[in-house]
Scaffold this motif. Structure first.
Motif, PDB file in Angstrom:
ATOM      1  N   GLY A 171       0.832  -1.210  -0.204  1.00 48.94           N
ATOM      2  CA  GLY A 171      -0.054  -0.134  -0.176  1.00 48.94           C
ATOM      3  C   GLY A 171       0.695   1.370   0.087  1.00 48.94           C
ATOM      4  N   GLY A 172       2.258   1.191   0.245  1.00 45.66           N
ATOM      5  CA  GLY A 172       3.017   2.324   0.334  1.00 45.66           C
ATOM      6  C   GLY A 172       3.574   2.736  -1.046  1.00 45.66           C
ATOM      7  N   SER A 173       4.371   3.833  -1.223  1.00 47.91           N
ATOM      8  CA  SER A 173       4.944   4.317  -2.282  1.00 47.91           C
ATOM      9  C   SER A 173       6.274   4.570  -2.161  1.00 47.91           C
ATOM     10  CB  SER A 173       4.147   5.493  -2.661  1.00 47.91           C
ATOM     11  OG  SER A 173       4.494   6.606  -1.655  1.00 47.91           O
ATOM     12  N   LEU A 174       7.216   4.614  -3.479  1.00 50.01           N
ATOM     13  CA  LEU A 174       8.413   4.795  -3.347  1.00 50.01           C
ATOM     14  C   LEU A 174       8.733   5.666  -4.742  1.00 50.01           C
ATOM     15  CD1 LEU A 174      10.231   1.368  -2.569  1.00 50.01           C
ATOM     16  CD2 LEU A 174      10.475   3.635  -1.448  1.00 50.01           C
ATOM     17  N   ARG A 175       9.647   6.369  -4.829  1.00 44.57           N
ATOM     18  CA  ARG A 175      10.188   7.086  -6.051  1.00 44.57           C
ATOM     19  C   ARG A 175      11.616   6.669  -6.293  1.00 44.57           C
ATOM     20  NH1 ARG A 175      11.077  13.567  -7.543  1.00 44.57           N
ATOM     21  NH2 ARG A 175      13.162  13.107  -6.368  1.00 44.57           N
ATOM     22  N   ALA A 218       3.402  -0.687 -18.917  1.00 52.19           N
ATOM     23  CA  ALA A 218       2.691  -1.975 -18.702  1.00 52.19           C
ATOM     24  C   ALA A 218       1.476  -2.141 -18.356  1.00 52.19           C
ATOM     25  CB  ALA A 218       3.481  -2.801 -18.185  1.00 52.19           C
ATOM     26  N   ASP A 219       0.571  -2.776 -18.500  1.00 56.69           N
ATOM     27  CA  ASP A 219      -0.850  -3.091 -17.987  1.00 56.69           C
ATOM     28  C   ASP A 219      -0.749  -3.231 -16.392  1.00 56.69           C
ATOM     29  OD1 ASP A 219      -2.436  -4.769 -20.571  1.00 56.69           O
ATOM     30  OD2 ASP A 219      -2.180  -2.515 -20.430  1.00 56.69           O
ATOM     31  N   SER A 220       0.380  -3.975 -15.759  1.00 63.60           N
ATOM     32  CA  SER A 220       0.256  -4.564 -14.730  1.00 63.60           C
ATOM     33  C   SER A 220       0.618  -3.134 -13.710  1.00 63.60           C
ATOM     34  CB  SER A 220       1.612  -5.334 -14.400  1.00 63.60           C
ATOM     35  OG  SER A 220       2.672  -4.784 -14.908  1.00 63.60           O
ATOM     36  N   VAL A 221       1.188  -2.260 -14.258  1.00 69.03           N
ATOM     37  CA  VAL A 221       1.225  -0.792 -13.348  1.00 69.03           C
ATOM     38  C   VAL A 221       0.619   0.280 -13.821  1.00 69.03           C
ATOM     39  CG1 VAL A 221       3.825  -1.527 -12.953  1.00 69.03           C
ATOM     40  CG2 VAL A 221       3.305   0.104 -14.770  1.00 69.03           C
ATOM     41  N   LYS A 222      -0.118   0.359 -15.023  1.00 74.15           N
ATOM     42  CA  LYS A 222      -0.910   1.281 -15.493  1.00 74.15           C
ATOM     43  C   LYS A 222      -1.727   1.930 -14.166  1.00 74.15           C
ATOM     44  CE  LYS A 222      -1.803   0.939 -19.510  1.00 74.15           C
ATOM     45  NZ  LYS A 222      -2.329   0.671 -20.855  1.00 74.15           N
ATOM     46  N   GLY A 223      -1.817   3.311 -13.827  1.00 78.01           N
ATOM     47  CA  GLY A 223      -2.625   3.920 -12.841  1.00 78.01           C
ATOM     48  C   GLY A 223      -1.992   3.788 -11.488  1.00 78.01           C
ATOM     49  N   ARG A 224      -1.029   3.113 -11.405  1.00 77.46           N
ATOM     50  CA  ARG A 224      -0.251   3.034 -10.170  1.00 77.46           C
ATOM     51  C   ARG A 224       1.031   3.661 -10.296  1.00 77.46           C
ATOM     52  NH1 ARG A 224       1.304  -1.578  -7.772  1.00 77.46           N
ATOM     53  NH2 ARG A 224       1.580  -2.572  -9.656  1.00 77.46           N
ATOM     54  N   ARG A 248       7.568   7.061 -10.070  1.00 74.82           N
ATOM     55  CA  ARG A 248       6.986   7.059  -8.747  1.00 74.82           C
ATOM     56  C   ARG A 248       5.882   5.974  -8.782  1.00 74.82           C
ATOM     57  NH1 ARG A 248       7.668   9.452  -3.991  1.00 74.82           N
ATOM     58  NH2 ARG A 248       5.538  10.325  -3.083  1.00 74.82           N
ATOM     59  N   MET A 249       6.015   5.291  -7.694  1.00 75.55           N
ATOM     60  CA  MET A 249       5.288   3.820  -7.538  1.00 75.55           C
ATOM     61  C   MET A 249       4.335   4.054  -6.436  1.00 75.55           C
ATOM     62  SD  MET A 249       8.242   0.956  -8.339  1.00 75.55           S
ATOM     63  CE  MET A 249       9.095   1.800  -6.794  1.00 75.55           C
ATOM     64  N   TYR A 250       2.886   4.110  -6.516  1.00 84.72           N
ATOM     65  CA  TYR A 250       1.940   3.954  -5.513  1.00 84.72           C
ATOM     66  C   TYR A 250       1.171   2.654  -5.329  1.00 84.72           C
ATOM     67  CZ  TYR A 250       2.269   8.967  -6.589  1.00 84.72           C
ATOM     68  OH  TYR A 250       2.793  10.396  -6.865  1.00 84.72           O
ATOM     69  N   SER A 251       0.673   2.334  -4.234  1.00 90.88           N
ATOM     70  CA  SER A 251      -0.242   1.233  -4.168  1.00 90.88           C
ATOM     71  C   SER A 251       0.773   0.125  -4.445  1.00 90.88           C
ATOM     72  CB  SER A 251      -1.592   1.360  -4.847  1.00 90.88           C
ATOM     73  OG  SER A 251      -2.099   2.461  -4.760  1.00 90.88           O
ATOM     74  N   LEU A 252       1.894   0.060  -3.835  1.00 91.18           N
ATOM     75  CA  LEU A 252       2.578  -1.126  -3.980  1.00 91.18           C
ATOM     76  C   LEU A 252       2.014  -2.413  -3.176  1.00 91.18           C
ATOM     77  CD1 LEU A 252       5.973   0.814  -3.536  1.00 91.18           C
ATOM     78  CD2 LEU A 252       5.318  -0.606  -5.462  1.00 91.18           C
ATOM     79  N   ASN A 253       2.257  -3.505  -3.943  1.00 93.07           N
ATOM     80  CA  ASN A 253       2.225  -4.849  -3.385  1.00 93.07           C
ATOM     81  C   ASN A 253       2.999  -5.781  -3.643  1.00 93.07           C
ATOM     82  OD1 ASN A 253       1.907  -6.252  -6.030  1.00 93.07           O
ATOM     83  ND2 ASN A 253       0.285  -4.750  -6.536  1.00 93.07           N
ATOM     84  N   VAL A 257      13.564  -3.344  -4.728  1.00 89.63           N
ATOM     85  CA  VAL A 257      12.608  -2.786  -4.192  1.00 89.63           C
ATOM     86  C   VAL A 257      11.878  -4.159  -3.534  1.00 89.63           C
ATOM     87  CG1 VAL A 257      10.255  -1.803  -4.596  1.00 89.63           C
ATOM     88  CG2 VAL A 257      12.100  -0.790  -5.603  1.00 89.63           C
ATOM     89  N   THR A 258      11.449  -3.954  -2.348  1.00 87.64           N
ATOM     90  CA  THR A 258      11.126  -4.940  -1.512  1.00 87.64           C
ATOM     91  C   THR A 258       9.558  -4.432  -1.028  1.00 87.64           C
ATOM     92  OG1 THR A 258      13.103  -6.120  -1.148  1.00 87.64           O
ATOM     93  CG2 THR A 258      11.225  -7.084   0.015  1.00 87.64           C
ATOM     94  N   VAL A 259       8.346  -5.247  -1.202  1.00 89.27           N
ATOM     95  CA  VAL A 259       7.265  -4.870  -0.682  1.00 89.27           C
ATOM     96  C   VAL A 259       6.668  -6.156   0.379  1.00 89.27           C
ATOM     97  CG1 VAL A 259       4.798  -3.982  -0.880  1.00 89.27           C
ATOM     98  CG2 VAL A 259       6.537  -3.594  -2.693  1.00 89.27           C
ATOM     99  N   SER A 260       6.517  -5.501   1.553  1.00 87.71           N
ATOM    100  CA  SER A 260       5.988  -6.564   2.511  1.00 87.71           C
ATOM    101  C   SER A 260       4.780  -6.430   2.733  1.00 87.71           C
ATOM    102  CB  SER A 260       6.534  -6.394   4.020  1.00 87.71           C
ATOM    103  OG  SER A 260       6.450  -5.239   4.407  1.00 87.71           O
ATOM    104  N   SER A 261       4.090  -7.808   2.946  1.00 88.50           N
ATOM    105  CA  SER A 261       2.491  -7.813   3.155  1.00 88.50           C
ATOM    106  C   SER A 261       2.190  -7.465   4.580  1.00 88.50           C
ATOM    107  CB  SER A 261       2.049  -9.264   2.711  1.00 88.50           C
ATOM    108  OG  SER A 261       2.918 -10.274   3.317  1.00 88.50           O
TER     109      SER A 261
END
Length: 123
Positions: A15-19, A60-66, A81-86, A119-123
């Motif tokens: 749910g976090g973000s990174l740049r 890419a479709d997988s990141v479009k909008g995020r 800029r990456m938002y709503s990371l999973n 980049v590591t996104v924890s659940s």
């Protein structure tokens, strides 16, 4: 010597973000599209986003909008800029400069590559 250096990776909660930043040295990439790719463990490197000198973008479709790609030509720097990371976004992220003016998803069109940033996104 041309170098692309990524920075800004790290550990973030879901749910976090990174740049991410990518700074080029050794030459300017006037008229060259630039892009971001990523590679997760055990998977092939995949296209994420690309941007032309004038700012036209492709995602890419997988990141479009995020994710949002941008570049500051005066600083010879590109951003992601990456938002709503999973957790599925966990990967090494690479920036690259292409041989083309237009955006392209084809890795073979990218001549220069950075060393990558984790980049590591924890659940």
């Amino acid at each position: 010597q041309v170098q692309l250096v990524e920075s800004g990776g790290g550990l973030v909660q879901a749910g976090g973000s990174l740049r991410l930043s990518c700074t080029a040295s050794g030459r300017t990439f006037r008229s060259n599209a630039m892009g971001w790719f990523r590679q997760a463990p055990g998977k092939e490197r995949e296209f994420i986003a690309a941007i032309t000198w004038s700012g036209a973008t492709l995602y890419a479709d997988s990141v479009k909008g995020r994710f949002t790609i941008s570049r500051d030509n005066a600083k010879n720097t590109m951003y992601l800029r990456m938002y709503s990371l999973n957790p599925e976004d966990t990967a090494i992220y690479y920036c690259a400069a292409s041989n083309t003016v237009a955006t392209t998803t084809d890795m073979l069109e990218y001549r220069y590559w950075g060393q990558g940033t984790q980049v590591t996104v924890s659940s």
